[in-house]
Scaffold this active site. Sequence first.
Site, PDB file in Angstrom:
ATOM      1  N   GLU A   1      26.592  23.797 -59.750  1.00 33.59           N
ATOM      2  CA  GLU A   1      27.738  22.775 -59.636  1.00 33.59           C
ATOM      3  C   GLU A   1      26.747  21.301 -59.652  1.00 33.59           C
ATOM      4  OE1 GLU A   1      29.902  24.358 -56.325  1.00 33.59           O
ATOM      5  OE2 GLU A   1      31.546  23.744 -57.808  1.00 33.59           O
TER       6      GLU A   1
ATOM      7  N   GLU B   1      29.868  33.281 -55.461  1.00 30.76           N
ATOM      8  CA  GLU B   1      31.075  33.233 -54.571  1.00 30.76           C
ATOM      9  C   GLU B   1      32.034  34.148 -54.306  1.00 30.76           C
ATOM     10  OE1 GLU B   1      30.056  31.030 -56.674  1.00 30.76           O
ATOM     11  OE2 GLU B   1      29.944  29.078 -55.827  1.00 30.76           O
TER      12      GLU B   1
HETATM   13  C1  1HE Z   1      19.901  29.604 -47.325  1.00 39.72           C
HETATM   14  C2  1HE Z   1      20.551  29.724 -48.633  1.00 39.72           C
HETATM   15  C3  1HE Z   1      22.001  29.151 -48.521  1.00 39.72           C
HETATM   16  C4  1HE Z   1      18.656  30.755 -48.812  1.00 39.72           C
HETATM   17  N1  1HE Z   1      22.260  28.597 -47.444  1.00 39.72           N
HETATM   18  N2  1HE Z   1      20.515  29.285 -46.244  1.00 39.72           N
HETATM   19  N3  1HE Z   1      24.595  30.653 -52.316  1.00 39.72           N
HETATM   20  C5  1HE Z   1      24.023  31.978 -52.225  1.00 39.72           C
HETATM   21  O1  1HE Z   1      25.015  32.635 -52.073  1.00 39.72           O
HETATM   22  C6  1HE Z   1      22.675  32.135 -52.602  1.00 39.72           C
HETATM   23  C7  1HE Z   1      21.787  32.716 -51.419  1.00 39.72           C
HETATM   24  N4  1HE Z   1      20.385  32.646 -51.327  1.00 39.72           N
HETATM   25  C8  1HE Z   1      19.807  33.626 -52.154  1.00 39.72           C
HETATM   26  O2  1HE Z   1      20.557  34.464 -52.939  1.00 39.72           O
HETATM   27  C9  1HE Z   1      18.510  33.598 -51.980  1.00 39.72           C
HETATM   28  O3  1HE Z   1      17.933  32.726 -50.897  1.00 39.72           O
HETATM   29  C10 1HE Z   1      17.692  32.886 -53.452  1.00 39.72           C
HETATM   30  C11 1HE Z   1      17.832  33.845 -54.648  1.00 39.72           C
HETATM   31  C12 1HE Z   1      18.218  31.579 -53.579  1.00 39.72           C
HETATM   32  C13 1HE Z   1      16.001  32.758 -52.912  1.00 39.72           C
HETATM   33  O4  1HE Z   1      15.427  33.916 -52.588  1.00 39.72           O
HETATM   34  P1  1HE Z   1      13.875  34.000 -51.710  1.00 39.72           P
HETATM   35  O5  1HE Z   1      13.792  35.474 -51.566  1.00 39.72           O
HETATM   36  O6  1HE Z   1      13.193  33.008 -52.439  1.00 39.72           O
HETATM   37  O7  1HE Z   1      14.385  33.305 -50.267  1.00 39.72           O
HETATM   38  P2  1HE Z   1      15.169  33.756 -49.094  1.00 39.72           P
HETATM   39  O8  1HE Z   1      14.227  34.609 -48.172  1.00 39.72           O
HETATM   40  O9  1HE Z   1      16.472  34.583 -49.476  1.00 39.72           O
HETATM   41  O10 1HE Z   1      15.405  32.390 -48.278  1.00 39.72           O
HETATM   42  C14 1HE Z   1      14.627  31.662 -47.610  1.00 39.72           C
HETATM   43  C15 1HE Z   1      15.560  30.864 -46.620  1.00 39.72           C
HETATM   44  O11 1HE Z   1      16.335  30.201 -46.902  1.00 39.72           O
HETATM   45  C16 1HE Z   1      16.107  32.024 -45.747  1.00 39.72           C
HETATM   46  O12 1HE Z   1      16.105  31.468 -44.282  1.00 39.72           O
HETATM   47  P3  1HE Z   1      15.106  31.928 -43.166  1.00 39.72           P
HETATM   48  O13 1HE Z   1      15.524  31.105 -42.068  1.00 39.72           O
HETATM   49  O14 1HE Z   1      15.256  33.410 -43.024  1.00 39.72           O
HETATM   50  O15 1HE Z   1      13.728  31.482 -43.700  1.00 39.72           O
HETATM   51  C17 1HE Z   1      17.659  32.096 -46.077  1.00 39.72           C
HETATM   52  O16 1HE Z   1      18.496  32.367 -45.139  1.00 39.72           O
HETATM   53  C18 1HE Z   1      17.651  30.508 -46.429  1.00 39.72           C
HETATM   54  N5  1HE Z   1      18.655  30.262 -47.650  1.00 39.72           N
HETATM   55  N6  1HE Z   1      19.745  30.285 -49.505  1.00 39.72           N
HETATM   56  C19 1HE Z   1      21.670  28.836 -46.209  1.00 39.72           C
HETATM   57  N7  1HE Z   1      22.629  29.152 -49.746  1.00 39.72           N
HETATM   58  C20 1HE Z   1      30.595  23.437 -52.618  1.00 39.72           C
HETATM   59  S1  1HE Z   1      30.663  24.932 -52.859  1.00 39.72           S
HETATM   60  C21 1HE Z   1      29.568  26.096 -53.278  1.00 39.72           C
HETATM   61  C22 1HE Z   1      29.562  27.648 -53.045  1.00 39.72           C
HETATM   62  C23 1HE Z   1      28.403  28.167 -53.137  1.00 39.72           C
HETATM   63  O17 1HE Z   1      27.283  27.585 -53.222  1.00 39.72           O
HETATM   64  S2  1HE Z   1      28.280  29.682 -53.081  1.00 39.72           S
HETATM   65  C24 1HE Z   1      26.685  30.165 -53.349  1.00 39.72           C
HETATM   66  C25 1HE Z   1      25.778  30.269 -52.077  1.00 39.72           C
END
Ligand code: 1HE
Length: 274
Positions: free
Chosen positions: A125, A145
């Site tokens: 977005e 989402e």
């Molecule tokens: C996060 C977030 C997040 C990572 N909010 N903390 N977005 C999603 O559904 C995408 C969610 N994220 C992922 O699928 C993956 O993290 C990635 C593909 C982006 C990257 O993977 P990777 O293996 O490089 O990283 P990771 O180990 O999954 O994440 C590293 C850290 O970032 C980890 O935290 P930690 O404390 O365990 O180290 C994750 O929890 C954190 N992290 N993504 C919070 N999104 C205005 S409305 C919009 C609506 C949306 O955007 S919906 C989509 C949300």
Amino acid sequence: MGGTEHSGPDATGADGDDLVTYDLQGDVAIIGLNRPDKRNAISDRVVEAIGAAVLRATDEAKAGVIWGEGTHFCAGLDLGEHSKKSLIDSVKGSRRWHRIFDLIERGSIPFVSALQGAVVGGGFELAASTHIRVAEENAFFALPEGQRGIFVGGGGSVRIARLIGSGRMGDMMLTGRVLSAQEMERWGGVSYVVPEGGAKEKAIELATQTATNAEMTNFAILNALPRIRDMSSEDGLFTESLMSALTTGTPEAEERLRAFLEKRAAKVAAPKDA
Ligand code: 1HE
């Protein structure tokens, strides 16, 4: 990176780093999402820091670049913060994103986004609110989402739907399919695909180019085009004529037109590989 955007204590992360970096290179402001440990997930403080940086860029630059530190452009909405929000705070949060992304889309300077790795949910977005998108070959695009039980809230239902079509957007949201940079280019969601590591440099090059346009023309492109798209054909054509006269009437246009007629301005060159 040189200078950083300091917009008070709220602009810094837990470890004291700026959540968003800011650097001015000539006429181009370079704004970096700087939360790589959380894959540049956008919290309330991050979106406010983006807003502050965009306002500063609008004041002092002629074009801007938005990029992300680390291996991913942006993992979208900060799901940890979001999960704790009340209904009303969710609505307010979404409206905050709308207000700030609108500063990008319908401001007065063009923005180019440099995309690598995840360009997901709210990250897509954000990219959709910029005017030109450059993706590295490793970039991937998704709107998870549906899986998360939420909906887009950062303007995607308007901007992404118009960019790639609401049918394709619906497909992405319903199935959670993940598109490569090349697929997204075919869908019209990005304009340039470059080798890994090259998006920021290409984005700066494009932003620098846009900064050389007449300011009034850039203003018209940013502000008239999206509005004309929302109008009837008749109203759109009428508005186009007014905008066309307004841009032509500036001293800058007068000089640029004279320069061409006096053979002082560059011609339009055919593409090198044509
Ligand atoms: C996060 C977030 C997040 C990572 N909010 N903390 N977005 C999603 O559904 C995408 C969610 N994220 C992922 O699928 C993956 O993290 C990635 C593909 C982006 C990257 O993977 P990777 O293996 O490089 O990283 P990771 O180990 O999954 O994440 C590293 C850290 O970032 C980890 O935290 P930690 O404390 O365990 O180290 C994750 O929890 C954190 N992290 N993504 C919070 N999104 C205005 S409305 C919009 C609506 C949306 O955007 S919906 C989509 C949300």
